[in-house]
Design an enzyme around this catalytic site. Sequence first.
Site, PDB file in Angstrom:
ATOM      1  N   GLY A 187       0.840  -1.204   0.000  1.00 50.20           N
ATOM      2  CA  GLY A 187       0.000   0.000   0.000  1.00 50.20           C
ATOM      3  C   GLY A 187       0.872   1.250   0.000  1.00 50.20           C
ATOM      4  O   GLY A 187       2.111   1.155   0.084  1.00 50.20           O
ATOM      5  N   GLN A 188       0.246   2.433  -0.079  1.00 52.41           N
ATOM      6  CA  GLN A 188       1.080   3.650  -0.190  1.00 52.41           C
ATOM      7  C   GLN A 188       1.914   3.897   1.070  1.00 52.41           C
ATOM      8  O   GLN A 188       3.075   4.291   0.985  1.00 52.41           O
ATOM      9  CB  GLN A 188       0.262   4.869  -0.600  1.00 52.41           C
ATOM     10  CG  GLN A 188      -0.865   5.254   0.311  1.00 52.41           C
ATOM     11  CD  GLN A 188      -1.399   6.654   0.009  1.00 52.41           C
ATOM     12  OE1 GLN A 188      -0.765   7.455  -0.678  1.00 52.41           O
ATOM     13  NE2 GLN A 188      -2.576   6.956   0.521  1.00 52.41           N
ATOM     14  N   TYR A 243     -16.586   3.093   7.266  1.00 51.40           N
ATOM     15  CA  TYR A 243     -15.121   3.079   7.378  1.00 51.40           C
ATOM     16  C   TYR A 243     -14.687   3.662   8.727  1.00 51.40           C
ATOM     17  O   TYR A 243     -13.909   3.040   9.467  1.00 51.40           O
ATOM     18  CB  TYR A 243     -14.512   3.881   6.224  1.00 51.40           C
ATOM     19  CG  TYR A 243     -13.037   4.167   6.359  1.00 51.40           C
ATOM     20  CD1 TYR A 243     -12.085   3.188   6.092  1.00 51.40           C
ATOM     21  CD2 TYR A 243     -12.584   5.427   6.762  1.00 51.40           C
ATOM     22  CE1 TYR A 243     -10.729   3.456   6.222  1.00 51.40           C
ATOM     23  CE2 TYR A 243     -11.234   5.696   6.893  1.00 51.40           C
ATOM     24  CZ  TYR A 243     -10.312   4.715   6.617  1.00 51.40           C
ATOM     25  OH  TYR A 243      -8.964   4.979   6.752  1.00 51.40           O
TER      26      TYR A 243
HETATM   27  N1  LIG Z   1      -5.436   6.927   2.701  1.00 54.28           N
HETATM   28  C1  LIG Z   1      -5.795   7.842   3.601  1.00 54.28           C
HETATM   29  O1  LIG Z   1      -6.144   8.982   3.259  1.00 54.28           O
HETATM   30  C2  LIG Z   1      -5.783   7.505   5.057  1.00 54.28           C
HETATM   31  C3  LIG Z   1      -6.141   8.482   5.997  1.00 54.28           C
HETATM   32  C4  LIG Z   1      -6.107   8.166   7.344  1.00 54.28           C
HETATM   33  C5  LIG Z   1      -5.729   6.896   7.757  1.00 54.28           C
HETATM   34  N2  LIG Z   1      -5.404   5.952   6.831  1.00 54.28           N
HETATM   35  C6  LIG Z   1      -5.015   4.601   7.289  1.00 54.28           C
HETATM   36  O2  LIG Z   1      -3.649   4.411   6.985  1.00 54.28           O
HETATM   37  C7  LIG Z   1      -3.399   3.027   6.732  1.00 54.28           C
HETATM   38  C8  LIG Z   1      -2.639   2.896   5.415  1.00 54.28           C
HETATM   39  O3  LIG Z   1      -3.410   3.494   4.381  1.00 54.28           O
HETATM   40  P1  LIG Z   1      -2.940   3.484   2.863  1.00 54.28           P
HETATM   41  O4  LIG Z   1      -3.545   4.676   2.221  1.00 54.28           O
HETATM   42  O5  LIG Z   1      -1.472   3.263   2.772  1.00 54.28           O
HETATM   43  O6  LIG Z   1      -3.710   2.189   2.347  1.00 54.28           O
HETATM   44  P2  LIG Z   1      -3.644   1.468   0.923  1.00 54.28           P
HETATM   45  O7  LIG Z   1      -2.731   2.172   0.005  1.00 54.28           O
HETATM   46  O8  LIG Z   1      -5.058   1.216   0.533  1.00 54.28           O
HETATM   47  O9  LIG Z   1      -2.941   0.075   1.297  1.00 54.28           O
HETATM   48  C9  LIG Z   1      -3.547  -0.859   2.128  1.00 54.28           C
HETATM   49  C10 LIG Z   1      -2.857  -2.179   1.900  1.00 54.28           C
HETATM   50  O10 LIG Z   1      -3.444  -3.152   2.773  1.00 54.28           O
HETATM   51  C11 LIG Z   1      -3.634  -4.342   2.017  1.00 54.28           C
HETATM   52  N3  LIG Z   1      -4.650  -5.205   2.612  1.00 54.28           N
HETATM   53  C12 LIG Z   1      -6.008  -5.094   2.502  1.00 54.28           C
HETATM   54  N4  LIG Z   1      -6.596  -6.128   3.132  1.00 54.28           N
HETATM   55  C13 LIG Z   1      -5.601  -6.891   3.653  1.00 54.28           C
HETATM   56  C14 LIG Z   1      -5.583  -8.099   4.406  1.00 54.28           C
HETATM   57  N5  LIG Z   1      -6.708  -8.720   4.751  1.00 54.28           N
HETATM   58  N6  LIG Z   1      -4.397  -8.614   4.777  1.00 54.28           N
HETATM   59  C15 LIG Z   1      -3.237  -7.991   4.423  1.00 54.28           C
HETATM   60  N7  LIG Z   1      -3.187  -6.853   3.707  1.00 54.28           N
HETATM   61  C16 LIG Z   1      -4.365  -6.313   3.322  1.00 54.28           C
HETATM   62  C17 LIG Z   1      -4.054  -3.834   0.653  1.00 54.28           C
HETATM   63  O11 LIG Z   1      -3.978  -4.858  -0.292  1.00 54.28           O
HETATM   64  P3  LIG Z   1      -5.047  -4.870  -1.518  1.00 54.28           P
HETATM   65  O12 LIG Z   1      -4.605  -3.765  -2.430  1.00 54.28           O
HETATM   66  O13 LIG Z   1      -4.890  -6.242  -2.064  1.00 54.28           O
HETATM   67  O14 LIG Z   1      -6.398  -4.624  -0.917  1.00 54.28           O
HETATM   68  C18 LIG Z   1      -3.045  -2.707   0.457  1.00 54.28           C
HETATM   69  O15 LIG Z   1      -1.807  -3.191  -0.047  1.00 54.28           O
HETATM   70  C19 LIG Z   1      -4.768   2.344   6.761  1.00 54.28           C
HETATM   71  O16 LIG Z   1      -4.967   1.794   8.037  1.00 54.28           O
HETATM   72  C20 LIG Z   1      -5.752   3.493   6.580  1.00 54.28           C
HETATM   73  O17 LIG Z   1      -7.007   3.235   7.161  1.00 54.28           O
HETATM   74  C21 LIG Z   1      -5.405   6.225   5.492  1.00 54.28           C
END
Ligand SMILES: NC(=O)c1ccc[n+]([C@@H]2O[C@H](COP(=O)([O-])OP(=O)(O)OC[C@H]3O[C@@H](n4cnc5c(N)ncnc54)[C@H](OP(=O)(O)O)[C@@H]3O)[C@@H](O)[C@H]2O)c1
Length: 291
Positions: free
Chosen positions: A10-11, A123
Amino acid sequence: MKILITGANGQLGVTLQDVFAGSDLVLTDRDELDITDAAAVDNFVAVTKPEVIINAAGYTAVDLAEIEKEAARKINLGGGENLAAAAKKYDVIFFHISTDFVFDGEKTEPYLETDKPNPLSVYGQTKRDAETVIEKVGGKYFILRTAWLYSPFGKNFVKTFVKLGAEKPELKVVADQIGCPTYTYDLALAIKKLLTADFQLPTIFGLYHFAGAGECSWFEFAKKIVELSGGTAKIIPQTSYEYAAGRDAVTAERPKHSVLNCDKIRKLGVKTPVWQESLQKCIEILKKENN
Ligand SMILES: NC(=O)c1ccc[n+]([C@@H]2O[C@H](COP(=O)([O-])OP(=O)(O)OC[C@H]3O[C@@H](n4cnc5c(N)ncnc54)[C@H](OP(=O)(O)O)[C@@H]3O)[C@@H](O)[C@H]2O)c1
């Protein structure tokens, strides 16, 4: 230091790989370790014996979660609980990432860690429930609430608006939601800094806010992205209501004002760079990639 990163593709996960490049990393995503599988998580931690677990995995499709409630719950709540339980059992330091979307946005001042959450979306609720369960499990955990994450990797608002800003004559963007854009590199560096903390202090573990300093609306954020990336699109403000009405798909409700007060984490020596400066760094990387 041996660090297990979940959601490593993920990012945030890719950023962590870069920032912790000198460490002994165990990188997993869904295929290597499905965090919803409690037995697999327990076994993986027992066998690989990390000193730190950083959970960068999550169900992050905020709108789709309104439909895929169970999937969102299983990954965000179930996954968080499984990792927290394994971390506690094997005495591992655990980092979990939460969100400003645990708040309803009714507060006009920046939110403190002690403010009462009241999520508006599925969410947000799954992320809040994970916080509660991780606190209940206990152990050496950090829950970092962050917001509006962007990076040079994967899909995110910045990458979208760099692209669209160069292609479209005008773009409508929501102007009545205020928050804190946060660069994944700043968050990863915050985690790195926390790993130098004195873990003998019992008060060190717990819940912290971490976000880019300053605040803006999505409209202001988009304007800055287009300006810094040399785009030509005119950015036009719209309301959340207009945005949702113009979409075919379900739109989750989002907080109107979810600015996070980060004083608590700053007191530990963690830096929260100003969002415009971090945005510039991200855009410089994207520009180089496009040349
Ligand atoms: N993005 C935002 O603006 C934001 C804001 C506040 C907080 N956050 C939190 O920050 C964290 C990281 O966010 P991000 O933006 O980096 O997320 P992201 O880019 O969507 O990456 C999430 C990763 O988790 C993987 N994943 C999903 N289900 C899984 C499972 N069951 N087992 C193992 N891996 C799994 C995904 O794989 P797939 O691609 O195969 O699904 C993806 O590689 C998350 O907890 C998110 O809630 C994000």
